[in-house]
Motif scaffolding. Structure first.
Motif, PDB file in Angstrom:
ATOM      1  N   VAL A   1       8.094  -6.685 -12.069  1.00 23.52           N
ATOM      2  CA  VAL A   1       7.279  -5.609 -12.629  1.00 23.52           C
ATOM      3  C   VAL A   1       6.437  -4.995 -11.503  1.00 23.52           C
ATOM      4  CG1 VAL A   1       5.407  -7.210 -13.305  1.00 23.52           C
ATOM      5  CG2 VAL A   1       5.641  -4.994 -14.479  1.00 23.52           C
ATOM      6  N   LEU A   2       6.282  -3.689 -11.578  1.00 24.11           N
ATOM      7  CA  LEU A   2       5.419  -2.965 -10.638  1.00 24.11           C
ATOM      8  C   LEU A   2       4.127  -2.648 -11.375  1.00 24.11           C
ATOM      9  CD1 LEU A   2       7.989  -0.302  -9.298  1.00 24.11           C
ATOM     10  CD2 LEU A   2       7.332  -2.423  -8.182  1.00 24.11           C
ATOM     11  N   ILE A   3       3.013  -2.986 -10.736  1.00 18.61           N
ATOM     12  CA  ILE A   3       1.717  -2.756 -11.389  1.00 18.61           C
ATOM     13  C   ILE A   3       0.851  -1.901 -10.459  1.00 18.61           C
ATOM     14  CG2 ILE A   3      -0.322  -3.873 -12.386  1.00 18.61           C
ATOM     15  CD1 ILE A   3       1.514  -6.478 -12.416  1.00 18.61           C
ATOM     16  N   PRO A   4       0.436  -0.721 -10.902  1.00 14.52           N
ATOM     17  CA  PRO A   4      -0.441   0.081 -10.036  1.00 14.52           C
ATOM     18  C   PRO A   4      -1.774  -0.651  -9.841  1.00 14.52           C
ATOM     19  CG  PRO A   4      -0.256   1.067 -12.223  1.00 14.52           C
ATOM     20  CD  PRO A   4       0.715  -0.068 -12.185  1.00 14.52           C
ATOM     21  N   ALA A   5      -2.193  -0.747  -8.576  1.00 13.60           N
ATOM     22  CA  ALA A   5      -3.427  -1.488  -8.307  1.00 13.60           C
ATOM     23  C   ALA A   5      -4.030  -0.975  -7.013  1.00 13.60           C
ATOM     24  CB  ALA A   5      -3.134  -2.971  -8.189  1.00 13.60           C
ATOM     25  N   GLY A   6      -5.341  -0.673  -7.048  1.00 14.30           N
ATOM     26  CA  GLY A   6      -6.032  -0.202  -5.854  1.00 14.30           C
ATOM     27  C   GLY A   6      -5.337   1.005  -5.263  1.00 14.30           C
ATOM     28  N   GLY A   7      -5.132   0.940  -3.941  1.00 12.43           N
ATOM     29  CA  GLY A   7      -4.481   2.061  -3.265  1.00 12.43           C
ATOM     30  C   GLY A   7      -2.992   1.840  -3.110  1.00 12.43           C
ATOM     31  N   GLY A   8      -2.380   1.103  -3.998  1.00 11.66           N
ATOM     32  CA  GLY A   8      -0.956   0.837  -3.904  1.00 11.66           C
ATOM     33  C   GLY A   8      -0.439   0.183  -5.158  1.00 11.66           C
ATOM     34  N   ASN A   9       0.502  -0.714  -4.986  1.00  9.04           N
ATOM     35  CA  ASN A   9       1.098  -1.355  -6.164  1.00  9.04           C
ATOM     36  C   ASN A   9       1.317  -2.840  -5.903  1.00  9.04           C
ATOM     37  OD1 ASN A   9       1.828   1.260  -7.689  1.00  9.04           O
ATOM     38  ND2 ASN A   9       2.736   1.578  -5.666  1.00  9.04           N
ATOM     39  N   LEU A  10       1.065  -3.574  -6.954  1.00  5.77           N
ATOM     40  CA  LEU A  10       1.327  -5.009  -6.926  1.00  5.77           C
ATOM     41  C   LEU A  10       2.731  -5.209  -7.506  1.00  5.77           C
ATOM     42  CD1 LEU A  10      -0.542  -7.399  -6.137  1.00  5.77           C
ATOM     43  CD2 LEU A  10      -1.073  -7.642  -8.575  1.00  5.77           C
TER      44      LEU A  10
ATOM     45  N   THR B   1       0.852  -1.201   0.000  1.00  6.53           N
ATOM     46  CA  THR B   1       0.000   0.000   0.000  1.00  6.53           C
ATOM     47  C   THR B   1       0.881   1.243   0.000  1.00  6.53           C
ATOM     48  OG1 THR B   1      -0.063  -0.111   2.399  1.00  6.53           O
ATOM     49  CG2 THR B   1      -1.910  -1.105   1.219  1.00  6.53           C
ATOM     50  N   GLY B   2       0.252   2.365  -0.298  1.00  6.12           N
ATOM     51  CA  GLY B   2       1.004   3.636  -0.301  1.00  6.12           C
ATOM     52  C   GLY B   2       0.870   4.320  -1.652  1.00  6.12           C
ATOM     53  N   LYS B   3       1.897   5.015  -2.050  1.00 16.24           N
ATOM     54  CA  LYS B   3       1.848   5.792  -3.296  1.00 16.24           C
ATOM     55  C   LYS B   3       1.681   4.879  -4.515  1.00 16.24           C
ATOM     56  CE  LYS B   3       4.386   9.422  -5.651  1.00 16.24           C
ATOM     57  NZ  LYS B   3       5.512  10.343  -5.531  1.00 16.24           N
ATOM     58  N   ARG B   4       0.643   5.151  -5.273  1.00 14.24           N
ATOM     59  CA  ARG B   4       0.369   4.362  -6.486  1.00 14.24           C
ATOM     60  C   ARG B   4       1.142   4.966  -7.651  1.00 14.24           C
ATOM     61  NH1 ARG B   4      -4.922   1.889  -8.932  1.00 14.24           N
ATOM     62  NH2 ARG B   4      -4.650   2.437 -11.112  1.00 14.24           N
ATOM     63  N   ILE B   5       1.918   4.148  -8.327  1.00 15.99           N
ATOM     64  CA  ILE B   5       2.688   4.674  -9.457  1.00 15.99           C
ATOM     65  C   ILE B   5       1.789   4.875 -10.663  1.00 15.99           C
ATOM     66  CG2 ILE B   5       4.839   3.649  -8.618  1.00 15.99           C
ATOM     67  CD1 ILE B   5       4.535   1.534 -10.850  1.00 15.99           C
ATOM     68  N   GLY B   6       2.272   5.609 -11.663  1.00 21.51           N
ATOM     69  CA  GLY B   6       1.420   5.965 -12.801  1.00 21.51           C
ATOM     70  C   GLY B   6       1.203   4.848 -13.800  1.00 21.51           C
ATOM     71  N   ALA B   7       2.189   4.005 -14.016  1.00 22.86           N
ATOM     72  CA  ALA B   7       2.069   2.985 -15.060  1.00 22.86           C
ATOM     73  C   ALA B   7       2.894   1.759 -14.690  1.00 22.86           C
ATOM     74  CB  ALA B   7       2.556   3.561 -16.385  1.00 22.86           C
ATOM     75  N   GLU B   8       2.563   0.681 -15.352  1.00 20.95           N
ATOM     76  CA  GLU B   8       3.284  -0.565 -15.130  1.00 20.95           C
ATOM     77  C   GLU B   8       4.775  -0.356 -15.440  1.00 20.95           C
ATOM     78  OE1 GLU B   8       0.864  -3.917 -16.427  1.00 20.95           O
ATOM     79  OE2 GLU B   8       2.713  -4.896 -17.093  1.00 20.95           O
ATOM     80  N   THR B   9       5.623  -0.788 -14.517  1.00 18.99           N
ATOM     81  CA  THR B   9       7.046  -0.491 -14.676  1.00 18.99           C
ATOM     82  C   THR B   9       7.887  -1.748 -14.436  1.00 18.99           C
ATOM     83  OG1 THR B   9       6.599   1.707 -13.777  1.00 18.99           O
ATOM     84  CG2 THR B   9       8.912   1.053 -13.908  1.00 18.99           C
ATOM     85  N   PRO B  10       8.498  -2.272 -15.476  1.00 14.09           N
ATOM     86  CA  PRO B  10       9.366  -3.443 -15.271  1.00 14.09           C
ATOM     87  C   PRO B  10      10.680  -3.044 -14.604  1.00 14.09           C
ATOM     88  CG  PRO B  10       9.370  -2.788 -17.582  1.00 14.09           C
ATOM     89  CD  PRO B  10       8.437  -1.860 -16.879  1.00 14.09           C
ATOM     90  N   PHE B  11      11.294  -3.949 -13.913  1.00  9.95           N
ATOM     91  CA  PHE B  11      12.591  -3.652 -13.293  1.00  9.95           C
ATOM     92  C   PHE B  11      13.407  -4.929 -13.205  1.00  9.95           C
ATOM     93  CE2 PHE B  11      12.063  -5.563  -9.106  1.00  9.95           C
ATOM     94  CZ  PHE B  11      10.685  -5.660  -8.986  1.00  9.95           C
ATOM     95  N   LYS B  12      14.698  -4.779 -12.966  1.00 11.99           N
ATOM     96  CA  LYS B  12      15.554  -5.956 -12.797  1.00 11.99           C
ATOM     97  C   LYS B  12      16.847  -5.546 -12.106  1.00 11.99           C
ATOM     98  CE  LYS B  12      17.463  -5.476 -17.470  1.00 11.99           C
ATOM     99  NZ  LYS B  12      17.629  -6.091 -18.780  1.00 11.99           N
ATOM    100  N   ASP B  13      17.493  -6.550 -11.518  1.00 16.21           N
ATOM    101  CA  ASP B  13      18.861  -6.319 -11.037  1.00 16.21           C
ATOM    102  C   ASP B  13      19.695  -7.525 -11.471  1.00 16.21           C
ATOM    103  OD1 ASP B  13      18.150  -8.344  -9.316  1.00 16.21           O
ATOM    104  OD2 ASP B  13      18.784  -7.306  -7.490  1.00 16.21           O
ATOM    105  N   ASP B  14      20.801  -7.767 -10.826  1.00 18.51           N
ATOM    106  CA  ASP B  14      21.678  -8.849 -11.285  1.00 18.51           C
ATOM    107  C   ASP B  14      21.018 -10.231 -11.215  1.00 18.51           C
ATOM    108  OD1 ASP B  14      23.580  -7.000 -11.793  1.00 18.51           O
ATOM    109  OD2 ASP B  14      24.679  -7.283  -9.902  1.00 18.51           O
TER     110      ASP B  14
END
Lengths: 238, 190
Positions: A204-213, A186-199
């Motif tokens: 992926v971050l998916i805005p959903a409800g009152g937060g992000n999945l 929960t918390g700040k909902r991002i604007g759009a689906e955002t993929p990410f990766k590290d080593d």
């Protein structure tokens, strides 16, 4: 100084206070008469130069100055409009810039927290089996989500509520052998689906409800089918 | 200096510590008459001289913060006037008017010298080229030193002295010619 030199200077600057000029003036009567004639001529010239000054000129000068000041001070409506629109544009630009900066910062922090959280809970990585039939729905309901398609439960290995960065989150193990972790933060909902990766992770971050999945898995794991299923099976009421 | 107007504006009173408005008022009260006369002899046109004075004071008002030294207030103002004239001249290519057109002004501050001698002097002065008339007017009317004139005109002091020498020499020659003409007229009439 001789008389020639004196008279040359006299025609240039009869009012000079140079010492040699004054000394010659005292000792040479002819040159004294010459300088007197030059200054007398200048006096007549000065009188002739005294052209009349218009009586109201000072008033006009003041008036012009005052009008000039007021004109400079007065800002026309279109200038106000222009200034206002520039201000609004700058303010909006600044606000949006700040928003973008702030969102990007939040995403970066969220990704780091999620990876850190996953790395620090290794015991659950190898969870086997299936989640109890209503456990997944109850966990999701605690975050304002409704599981509308029960078929997704076949993909869920474990679901529970835990804490990340002092905030409660839904922690779900899914996929083959619980390799895929799904967090609902929960918390700040991002604007759009955002993929990410590290080593070692991708996600992926998916805005959903009152937060992000957040769906995160080891590198090479297929997450797209689960992401699609999650989107189809969960309805957010917040 | 015989005209006694070099420090018409009290150097102390124009100095620091006074408001912009007060400084401006002092410049106006103390120097406007001299400035107008200088402007007149620069352009030799009453209407343009008035315009020149008003524009000079407007520019002086805007730049009054740069006036730090009260002693140089007069040359500062005259320099603005000289530059403004050059600017207007460049812009409009002004047509000069004969000096004989000067006359009594309704409501003028001082009486205008209408004597023949003054008329002859004014005509001789108007005959001088700008290069010679300018420094002479600044010295006789403005009461400036050669260094100050050099500053106003933007030339060297030695150039100012040369021009002043030639200006006075030409004035003398012109007035001698006038006297000869007058004598001839008298002889013919006799």
């Amino acid at each position: 100084m001789n008389c020639l030199e004196f008279r040359r200077i006299c025609l240039s600057d009869p009012y000079t206070s140079a010492a040699d000029f004054a000394a010659h003036r005292l000792e040479c009567h002819e040159c004294t008469r010459f300088v007197d004639s030059v200054t007398a001529f200048d006096k007549k010239l000065l009188d002739a130069m005294q052209v009349p000054v218009p009586e109201d000129l000072a008033t006009r000068v003041k008036l012009r100055q005052v009008i000039g000041e007021e004109h400079a001070r007065r800002v026309r409506p279109w200038q106000w409009a222009l200034a206002a629109s520039i201000f609004v544009s700058v303010a909006l630009g600044g606000f949006l810039g700040l928003q973008v900066y702030s969102t990007n910062l939040y995403i970066a922090q969220l990704q780091a927290s999620v990876i850190d959280h996953v790395n620090n809970e290794p015991d659950f990585i190898s969870v086997q089996g299936k989640v109890p039939s209503d456990k997944f729905a109850r966990v999701m309901a605690a975050f304002g989500a409704e599981v509308v398609n029960k078929d997704i439960e076949s993909l869920i290995a474990h679901a529970y509520v835990c804490v990340m960065d002092k905030r409660p989150i839904a922690h779900i193990f899914a996929g083959n052998g619980g390799q895929v972790t799904v967090l609902y933060v929960t918390g700040k909902r991002i604007g759009a689906e955002t993929p990410f990766k590290d080593d070692s992770h991708q996600g992926v971050l998916i805005p959903a409800g009152g937060g992000n999945l957040v769906v995160i898995a080891p590198k090479g794991e297929q997450i797209e089918p689960l992401v699609t299923k999650l989107k189809q099976s969960i309805r957010w009421s917040i | 200096m015989f005209n006694g107007k070099k420090f018409t504006v009290d150097p102390v009173s124009v100095g620091m510590g006074r408001s912009k408005r007060e400084k401006f008022e002092l410049l106006l009260e103390g120097l406007m008459d001299d400035l107008y006369r200088y402007a007149y002899w620069v352009c030799r046109d009453r209407v343009q001289a008035e315009e020149l004075v008003q524009e000079t004071y407007l520019r002086a008002w805007k730049a009054i913060g740069s006036l730090r030294d009260a002693d140089s207030a007069k040359s500062w103002l005259f320099t603005i006037c000289r530059r403004e004239y050059a600017r207007q001249f460049e812009r409009k290519r002004l047509q000069m008017q004969d000096v004989e057109d000067i006359g009594e002004l309704p409501g003028a501050k001082v009486a205008f010298d209408t004597s023949t001698e003054a008329f002859v002097l004014r005509r001789a002065l108007a005959t001088l080229s700008d290069d010679y008339r300018d420094p002479l007017v600044l010295q006789v009317l403005g009461g400036f030193s050669c260094e100050e004139i050099a500053g106003v005109l933007g030339i060297s002091s030695s150039a100012v002295m040369t021009r002043l020498f030639r200006a006075r020499k030409q004035m003398r020659e012109l007035l001698t010619d006038d006297e000869s003409d007058s004598r001839c007229v008298t002889e013919v009439r006799a």
